[in-house]
Design a protein around this motif. Structure first.
Motif, PDB file in Angstrom:
ATOM      1  N   MET A 437      38.276  35.789  45.694  1.00 29.39           N
ATOM      2  CA  MET A 437      37.254  36.397  44.838  1.00 29.39           C
ATOM      3  C   MET A 437      37.890  37.109  43.644  1.00 29.39           C
ATOM      4  N   ASP A 438      39.008  37.792  43.878  1.00 29.60           N
ATOM      5  CA  ASP A 438      39.698  38.454  42.763  1.00 29.60           C
ATOM      6  C   ASP A 438      40.165  37.438  41.726  1.00 29.60           C
ATOM      7  N   SER A 439      40.704  36.309  42.202  1.00 30.61           N
ATOM      8  CA  SER A 439      41.174  35.277  41.270  1.00 30.61           C
ATOM      9  C   SER A 439      40.018  34.673  40.480  1.00 30.61           C
ATOM     10  N   MET A 440      38.893  34.449  41.157  1.00 31.20           N
ATOM     11  CA  MET A 440      37.729  33.882  40.472  1.00 31.20           C
ATOM     12  C   MET A 440      37.158  34.860  39.448  1.00 31.20           C
ATOM     13  N   LYS A 441      37.105  36.136  39.791  1.00 32.95           N
ATOM     14  CA  LYS A 441      36.629  37.137  38.832  1.00 32.95           C
ATOM     15  C   LYS A 441      37.538  37.203  37.624  1.00 32.95           C
ATOM     16  N   SER A 442      38.861  37.102  37.880  1.00 32.59           N
ATOM     17  CA  SER A 442      39.816  37.107  36.769  1.00 32.59           C
ATOM     18  C   SER A 442      39.602  35.891  35.873  1.00 32.59           C
ATOM     19  N   GLY A 443      39.362  34.730  36.503  1.00 37.75           N
ATOM     20  CA  GLY A 443      39.120  33.519  35.720  1.00 37.75           C
ATOM     21  C   GLY A 443      37.842  33.598  34.905  1.00 37.75           C
ATOM     22  N   ILE A 444      36.793  34.151  35.492  1.00 38.16           N
ATOM     23  CA  ILE A 444      35.528  34.308  34.750  1.00 38.16           C
ATOM     24  C   ILE A 444      35.740  35.248  33.580  1.00 38.16           C
ATOM     25  N   GLY A 445      36.488  36.339  33.819  1.00 35.69           N
ATOM     26  CA  GLY A 445      36.744  37.294  32.742  1.00 35.69           C
ATOM     27  C   GLY A 445      37.510  36.658  31.586  1.00 35.69           C
ATOM     28  N   ALA A 446      38.481  35.793  31.943  1.00 36.87           N
ATOM     29  CA  ALA A 446      39.257  35.138  30.893  1.00 36.87           C
ATOM     30  C   ALA A 446      38.383  34.253  30.016  1.00 36.87           C
ATOM     31  N   MET A 447      37.315  33.697  30.604  1.00 41.55           N
ATOM     32  CA  MET A 447      36.428  32.813  29.834  1.00 41.55           C
ATOM     33  C   MET A 447      35.412  33.571  28.998  1.00 41.55           C
ATOM     34  N   VAL A 448      34.841  34.638  29.513  1.00 44.63           N
ATOM     35  CA  VAL A 448      33.682  35.246  28.841  1.00 44.63           C
ATOM     36  C   VAL A 448      33.921  36.663  28.342  1.00 44.63           C
ATOM     37  N   ASP A 449      34.960  37.346  28.796  1.00 42.24           N
ATOM     38  CA  ASP A 449      35.165  38.726  28.359  1.00 42.24           C
ATOM     39  C   ASP A 449      35.653  38.784  26.914  1.00 42.24           C
ATOM     40  N   ALA A 450      35.255  39.838  26.251  1.00 46.54           N
ATOM     41  CA  ALA A 450      35.671  40.035  24.854  1.00 46.54           C
ATOM     42  C   ALA A 450      37.072  40.639  24.803  1.00 46.54           C
TER      43      ALA A 450
END
Length: 488
Positions: A437-450
């Motif tokens: 879950m931590d890795s997936m959250k990190s991946g989502i952040g890399a795609m959509v976070d500013a």
């Protein structure tokens, strides 16, 4: 050409200012939301991927909760199994003490009964959220993973926890298919008899030497040659009987022939080899007195398979549970027979090391013969893992009690070991799910976070551009005023 109706400079400045204002609004939205892509219009493909991954993260959070619940449930079962093992070990200590003749076995039995009742209390109370893993036989599945394939198909995976039934129930005889062929009486024998078995020897007087030997079960007996075959045989009989070998007797044959000697053995669970020198014919092995009930070596055991042995008309049965083997069946049948309290009947479990076949040896020391019969059937309800505990009684048969408690202790140890292994697996999976879950959250952040550093720098640049745009628009709007000077 100059015109007071169309101000191209102002229109250009206005469009530029609108673009700057739009970019400024986008940057301000990124700063306020923390996301570079906060809706589908920002980037439809990336937004869609991120939403799928966010849904998976939510699913894995539920899986983590399931694993935590399952881990707690298994931990309760493991602790119960370990406690039962400790209590059974205490019972074993009492049974060992009862092997001594000079003890009050009645008082020892009282202690055993108290420990047995405590075991039942532990088993009945070993539940977590209503689920008891040490009662019953149905396996329990714990949700452990969410698997998404390349085509988008989503499936779940489970960790299967095998229940370890530590109850004392005898089980229920089934009504399915006949499997009597998997349990047979060895050698076609149908009775267990007190008389034992024997071997006939023939002494040829002319071939005997001055001193002669017969070896029985590893013990060599020497006897003197007589004047004739009858006298030599009498000497041999006397020498054998005088030695006092336990369960071994010698007698003259009753068929009237000279030189006939019969050696009989009433050893319950031990074959006796007989060898002799020149002039004595008939070497061989005297089989144990006990009859052997043999279990199949080629067919596995399924849950609900029932096996039955009837001794002297009294039926004793054991119904297998999930994952059990023919060894478990043999030991279960032995426990059932021992608990029956039949006079003179004792049992042993053995395995043929060459074939792997498990057998229940049934001995009868009573003068009356006891008929044997066997049966097998599927579709039953399994006996409990501590079947036979209720019938352990050192006042009646302390030797059988000692033998059977070993089986019960092993069953409880196996249960605790099984729960310990699966608990460790659940812990590993739960830890992995948390990291996933931590890795997936990190991946989502890399795609959509500013990128806040970049956003801050861009905001300052856009603010400067916005000020210049306003000034440029102001200048463009003032340009037509210069046409007034042409009309003065």
């Amino acid at each position: 050409m100059s015109s007071i109706l169309t101000n191209n400079g102002a229109m250009t400045a206005l469009q530029t200012l609108k673009s700057i204002n739009k970019n400024t609004a986008d940057i301000q939205n990124q700063i306020s939301t923390g996301k570079a892509i906060s809706s589908a219009k920002d980037n439809a493909a990336v937004w869609a991927i991120s939403k799928v991954m966010e849904a998976d993260v939510t699913g894995f959070k539920a899986i983590s909760d399931s694993l935590t619940l399952g881990e707690s449930t298994v931990a309760v079962a493991k602790n119960a199994s370990e406690t039962v093992t400790d209590l059974l070990t205490q019972i074993k200590g009492k049974i060992v003490a009862a092997q001594e003749e000079n003890v009050d076995r009645g008082k020892v039995q009282q202690d055993i009964s108290a420990l047995r009742d405590q075991i039942k209390t532990v088993v009945n109370s070993a539940q977590f959220n209503g689920l008891n893993m040490v009662k019953g036989t149905d396996d329990v599945n714990i949700l452990s993973s969410l698997d998404r394939s390349a085509d988008g198909t989503v499936t779940t995976s489970d960790i299967t926890v095998a229940r370890q039934d530590l109850t004392t129930g005898a089980g229920v005889w089934g009504g399915g298919n006949d499997i009597s062929g998997r349990i047979t009486i060895g050698g076609g024998a149908t009775q267990a008899e007190a008389a034992g078995n024997s071997l006939a020897l023939t002494l040829t007087h002319a071939s005997l030497g001055g001193s002669n030997d017969i070896t029985i079960g590893g013990t060599t007996i020497s006897f003197a040659q007589g004047a004739n075959a009858t006298e030599s045989t009498s000497n041999a009989m006397a020498a054998i009987n005088a030695l006092g070998l336990e369960g071994i007797t010698a007698s003259l044959t009753t068929d009237g022939s000279d030189g006939g000697l019969t050696i009989a053995s009433t050893k319950s669970f031990e074959d006796v080899a007989v060898t002799s020198g020149a002039g004595i014919a008939g070497d061989g092995t005297i089989g144990m007195r006990a009859e052997s009930v043999n279990l199949d070596t080629t067919t596995g055991v399924e849950a609900g398979d029932g096996y039955r042995i009837s001794v002297g008309g009294t039926a004793f049965q054991y119904v297998a549970g999930s994952g059990e083997t023919m060894e478990d069946v043999a030991r279960g049948l032995k426990t059932a027979i021992d608990a029956g309290g039949l006079t003179g009947i004792t049992t042993r479990v053995s395995q043929d090391t060459s074939t792997g076949q498990w057998s229940v040896k049934i001995d009868n020391s009573d003068p009356a013969a006891a008929s044997l019969s066997v049966a097998g059937i599927t579709g039953g309800q399994a006996s409990g893992g501590l079947f036979g505990l209720d019938n352990i009684n050192v006042t009646k048969d302390p030797e059988a009690a000692l033998d059977n408690i070993e089986t019960l202790i092993q069953n409880s140890i196996d249960a605790a070991a099984s729960f310990g292994s699966v608990q460790n697996r659940i812990e590993i999976q739960n830890d992995f799910v948390g990291k996933l879950m931590d890795s997936m959250k990190s991946g989502i952040g890399a795609m959509v976070d500013a990128d806040m550093e970049e956003a801050s720098a861009r905001l300052q640049a856009l603010q400067v551009q916005q000020q210049l745009g306003v000034q440029s628009l102001s200048m463009a709007n003032q340009a037509p005023q210069s046409l007034l000077s042409l009309f003065r």
